[in-house]
Design a protein around this motif. Structure first.
Motif, mmCIF file in Angstrom:
data_model
loop_
_atom_site.group_PDB
_atom_site.id
_atom_site.type_symbol
_atom_site.label_atom_id
_atom_site.label_comp_id
_atom_site.label_asym_id
_atom_site.label_seq_id
_atom_site.Cartn_x
_atom_site.Cartn_y
_atom_site.Cartn_z
ATOM 1 N N ASN A 293 0.754 -1.415 0.147
ATOM 2 C CA ASN A 293 0.091 0.034 0.137
ATOM 3 C C ASN A 293 0.788 1.106 -0.061
ATOM 4 O O ASN A 293 0.409 2.228 -0.441
ATOM 5 N N THR A 294 1.925 1.165 0.700
ATOM 6 C CA THR A 294 2.881 2.500 0.737
ATOM 7 C C THR A 294 4.249 2.216 0.556
ATOM 8 O O THR A 294 4.800 1.087 0.962
ATOM 9 N N ILE A 295 4.707 3.005 -0.369
ATOM 10 C CA ILE A 295 5.962 2.687 -0.927
ATOM 11 C C ILE A 295 7.002 3.932 -0.378
ATOM 12 O O ILE A 295 6.698 5.009 -0.355
ATOM 13 N N CYS B 278 3.234 5.813 -7.988
ATOM 14 C CA CYS B 278 2.576 5.523 -6.947
ATOM 15 C C CYS B 278 1.066 6.130 -7.065
ATOM 16 O O CYS B 278 0.119 5.573 -6.775
ATOM 17 N N SER B 279 0.969 7.260 -7.302
ATOM 18 C CA SER B 279 -0.335 8.068 -7.502
ATOM 19 C C SER B 279 -0.966 7.438 -8.765
ATOM 20 O O SER B 279 -2.251 7.274 -8.426
ATOM 21 N N TYR C 54 -1.411 4.367 -9.414
ATOM 22 C CA TYR C 54 -1.656 3.076 -8.941
ATOM 23 C C TYR C 54 -2.366 3.236 -7.686
ATOM 24 O O TYR C 54 -2.545 2.167 -7.054
ATOM 25 N N VAL D 178 8.307 0.765 -9.237
ATOM 26 C CA VAL D 178 7.119 0.788 -8.635
ATOM 27 C C VAL D 178 6.058 -0.466 -9.052
ATOM 28 O O VAL D 178 5.844 -1.463 -8.409
ATOM 29 N N ASN E 222 3.084 13.589 -2.916
ATOM 30 C CA ASN E 222 2.085 13.290 -4.011
ATOM 31 C C ASN E 222 2.673 13.890 -5.291
ATOM 32 O O ASN E 222 3.472 14.637 -5.202
ATOM 33 N N LEU F 247 -1.223 4.189 -4.612
ATOM 34 C CA LEU F 247 -0.569 3.773 -3.751
ATOM 35 C C LEU F 247 0.016 4.999 -2.984
ATOM 36 O O LEU F 247 0.273 5.816 -3.522
ATOM 37 N N ASP F 248 0.284 4.696 -1.573
ATOM 38 C CA ASP F 248 0.862 6.208 -1.118
ATOM 39 C C ASP F 248 2.317 6.095 -1.120
ATOM 40 O O ASP F 248 3.066 4.943 -1.335
ATOM 41 N N CYS F 249 3.101 7.080 -1.088
ATOM 42 C CA CYS F 249 4.261 7.228 -1.149
ATOM 43 C C CYS F 249 4.876 8.101 -0.172
ATOM 44 O O CYS F 249 4.468 9.191 0.051
#
Lengths: 328, 328, 328, 328
Positions: free
Chosen positions: B6-8, B31-32, B34, B281, B57, B36-38
């Motif tokens: 969920n978070t990278i 990430c954005s 897909y 990613v 973001n 996912l949080d980054c």
């Protein structure tokens, strides 16, 4: 069996590209290294017909590796398109004792070289040089990497002013049939959208993307448009069209134009030119003819000119995907 | 089976290289894309241990694609070399809910990442970024192409003054273990001789080549020397040594130094960074770990970090040959 | 009464500077415009003694306005320092029918020119060209503006890596007796401190400033040091000295060196060179001699060579004040 | 007697110019040096009306001296042209405790600043920033030197391709009312002819000059055309017109456009911005108002805004003469 080659002629033809001088230099230096004579032919096929050539040695090409353009100059020759013109050219080469030709240019250059080679059974090797990267059978053409750097540097400058004013910029880059410059420079410059000749749905997508950007609060945008873009609108009409859809956009158009053809070549293009120039001379020494020397998977290789002329490689779908993801 | 990510977290470590910012941007944007949080981790592994990180973001990374250096900053962390340090880092990642790491850097970075990934069974993907191009398993590392352009532009300037004064210049470029920068920039700058770490007979050859040049009337010369050159002499001692052999040389030394690490990345590096960032990613999403995302034959691909760490690729013999021929 | 001038000789001497080619071009073009003959003298005063000169016309100087260095080449001549050497030179000029000289260079060039002019009552006009801007009687010397741009571009690159690593960089720039390059490029590059030859308290001040920066949380710093800085320490010793005072600094040294002398001249230098070249020819036509053509308050003007040789203008106190305020 | 100033507001307005960021930085740093508060106002006068401002300290402006554009952004404000708009702006300044304004821009900016200062007896000092160099009372405006370098670098690239093909290029540069960019960049780029708004006989002269060039064997030519050129033809019509006169010309047009507004400022512009920014704050502290801080004979000085608004300085006749002589 192929005749022994003693003298190689070299010319540049068609649109000029950064790295042409570096390629000429490598051809001349390789001739010198292998104890062959080298003659530089001025103004492409037209100069060949007119016998405008002179002997070049290793020192003739000092301090040109970093110069844009081509010191041998380049023209398009109507006369060389005729059988008579090519016959004259052949005559001149015989007179001058030139046994083989290296022709540096794009598809027009190769079309002429192929015809000539076949008509007179004359050894011809091509080196791909065009900023458009639209030659089949080589991963890169000379001048393409330099042009990409020129384009991103120009767009970096424009982004300064776009950001300062919250403006939308449409920027036209070269590429009549191939979107490689637009796609790569668009990714490199962080463009919000990229319109290329190989795709037809570009304009609708762009409007959607602009709409999305606006909603997310993005206040300035760069759209890169290949000159061969297929909407049927030129870039000024495109600007008007966007403005009709949404009057709030403060739109400016910039046509980058001929700065893309010039400039000191990048290190990549200088090294590529050196490899291809050496490769061309060695190919002729190996008895090859009617081929183009290109680069494939970082190795110098030759393909028949016929293959080179097949036409544009397709648009790189992976790259388009990367463009879409990173312009989120 | 790999846990859903969920978070990278993303960090840069080791010596900085142009294109690091562009790679961070691509990781964040992917990430954005897909959903996912980054989280951006400041100051490499040390910042990770200290919990110096924040959410990024798509808009956090606007207008950085063209900036040199790394806005996440980079350090070398002694603490991360210890088991305790890595345990602290792992603790922080758990606290912050980070499920996977993208580490951008060179072999030191990958060594740390590999250990960490194995010790804690934690998903880690590396992106190769170092101007030295000395990572196994990728055709190019980020920053290398930009550094080559910086070097040839600097040598072009020096050539102006070398030619004006008929001088011999020794120019030191980066590359402690790998001669790639020296060899490519030497060809690109039209250097008369190139000394690289992978070869031992360099100095004798250089003297011979200088002697030959002098006899042929060449009046100025550029010698490119990799900092890791193996003669046992530093570049100033080398200059003295040449002067001892022949007093007539008017020799100057220039150490290009840290300008090679900075500067706005070339289009090539920006596009490569965009591809590798997206690739990293996607690799994590595909459940890959302990791998490096590299480029091979123009395609994004992954290799085990172990492979990346095998050591320097050998010197390119073809390129050395091209250098010898074109510097005739 | 002054003799009518039919043929003007032009030479470059001493350290080369960007804009020398542009100045030669302007001299040649002005001769052509006024129907005078122009001879280019190679390798400065030494070439003059050896009779190494050739006729130049308007087309000989095409496409050189943007080239660094000097195509006439430059040397320092021991022989010209002797009365015998100068007599030989005078003999050559008579043989070649040269009636007047334009000498392009710095104070060594002008010292020679002044002696020659006085000994043989020969018309000589100087054009100030040196990157150091250390000539009295002109607001700017050729090459200075270009060198400043080269320096700030180099420091911009180094700042990328300094910021990424929180490092302290000591950067040596040219200027043995004059701090103009250091002061201007230091302001332009946003340096935290600047050490110049004209000031003695530099090192103490620097330590204080570093201390203050550190307390205020500044994490990377650029110190610009003129090569003629007067602390008695070279830049590497200076780095050691700082490190002794405070071990926490992660210090790097960069000596910019000869890149500062080369490169394509800035627009400012090209225009200045064009003005001074035309001015030099017109001054000779007006019967002036033993003068330097300089720029003062944006107007071309002449001062006696004697005045030009008085020595360095003082350091600009206002500029030092601006440096102190903006580096807060 | 003038009220003591505690807080200074700074804004950029009108077309952006390289060096605006450096000027903002200098204003902020000078405030910090003199223990004044500084507020940055976003989007020029419009942001002022809307109260879009925030406190800036010395660290807020780190690493911006080398960035093009303006991080405070710039707009043209219709509302500020009305008395009501200006009253709102004044109200905001009172609310925010701002005692004085530094306005960075061109004549539109100064017109607004002058009105505002007079209506509300509010201290306003202007800094001239426009690439056109068309402000009275200062020898240079911010951004002008950078724009000149951008233009000559672009034309250098175009000259590569012009020379390779023996082409005639018409190149449009900025300058609606003032020919300074065209005249200086034309000289700097070695243009064969230069058309500027201040002269009416340009087109005839150009045709004559082209004719002469052609006869003398010159094979490629660059004509620089200011966008405000007065022949009544746009640059494309001009190209058609030349072609009608002589069909043999192979003509291309290039409109340089917005790249001229962006890019990293030259050292000259960075130093000038630093001087003017410091000068503006010190002028306000000295009780000055309704003035512009400019540079005259290398000294910072102030003139009434009224003087600045008088209009374009006349074309520099000496420079035109130098252009004519060096383009022989």
């Amino acid at each position: 069996m192929s005749k022994k080659i003693n003298t190689i002629g070299v010319l540049t033809s068609g649109g000029d590209a950064p790295g042409m001088n570096a390629a000429i230099r490598a051809v001349v230096r390789a001739c010198s290294y292998y104890h062959l004579d080298c003659k530089g032919i001025y103004r492409g096929y037209q100069g060949l017909i007119e016998g405008d050539l002179e002997t070049l040695n290793a020192r003739s090409v000092r301090n040109i590796i970093n110069k844009g353009g081509t010191f041998l100059k380049s023209t398009r020759s109507e006369e060389f398109r005729t059988k008579e013109g090519r016959a004259k050219a052949h005559e001149k080469l015989k007179q001058e004792g030139v046994d083989a030709l290296v022709v540096i240019g794009g598809d027009g250059t190769f079309t002429g070289g192929k015809l000539f080679s076949e008509e007179f059974n004359f050894p011809v090797v091509g080196i791909p040089a065009t900023i458009d990267n639209d030659i089949n059978g080589t991963d890169y053409t000379l001048g393409y990497d330099t042009a990409l750097n020129t384009v991103v540097e120009a767009i970096d400058k424009i982004r300064d002013t776009a950001s300062s004013h919250n403006r939308l910029f449409l920027i036209e880059v070269m590429g009549r049939d191939a979107g490689d410059i637009a796609l790569n420079s668009g990714i490199g410059a962080g463009a919000e959208e990229i319109l290329i000749p190989e795709e037809t749905a570009g304009v609708e997508r762009m409007l959607e993307s602009l709409h999305k950007s606006k909603k997310s609060g993005k206040t300035s945008s760069i759209i890169v448009v290949a000159e061969g873009e297929k909407s049927g609108k030129n870039i000024f009409e495109l600007a008007d069209f966007i403005h009709e859809q949404d009057e709030e956009y403060d739109i400016r158009v910039s046509v980058l134009g001929h700065i893309q053809r010039g400039g000191s070549p990048s290190c990549f293009d200088r090294v590529l030119a050196s490899k291809l120039g050496v490769g061309a001379v060695e190919a002729l020494m190996d008895g090859k003819s009617n081929v183009m020397i290109g680069i494939h998977h970082q190795k110098v290789d030759s393909v028949p000119l016929e293959t080179a002329l097949i036409g544009n490689p397709k648009v790189d779908k992976e790259l388009r995907r990367v463009a879409d993801i990173t312009s989120v």
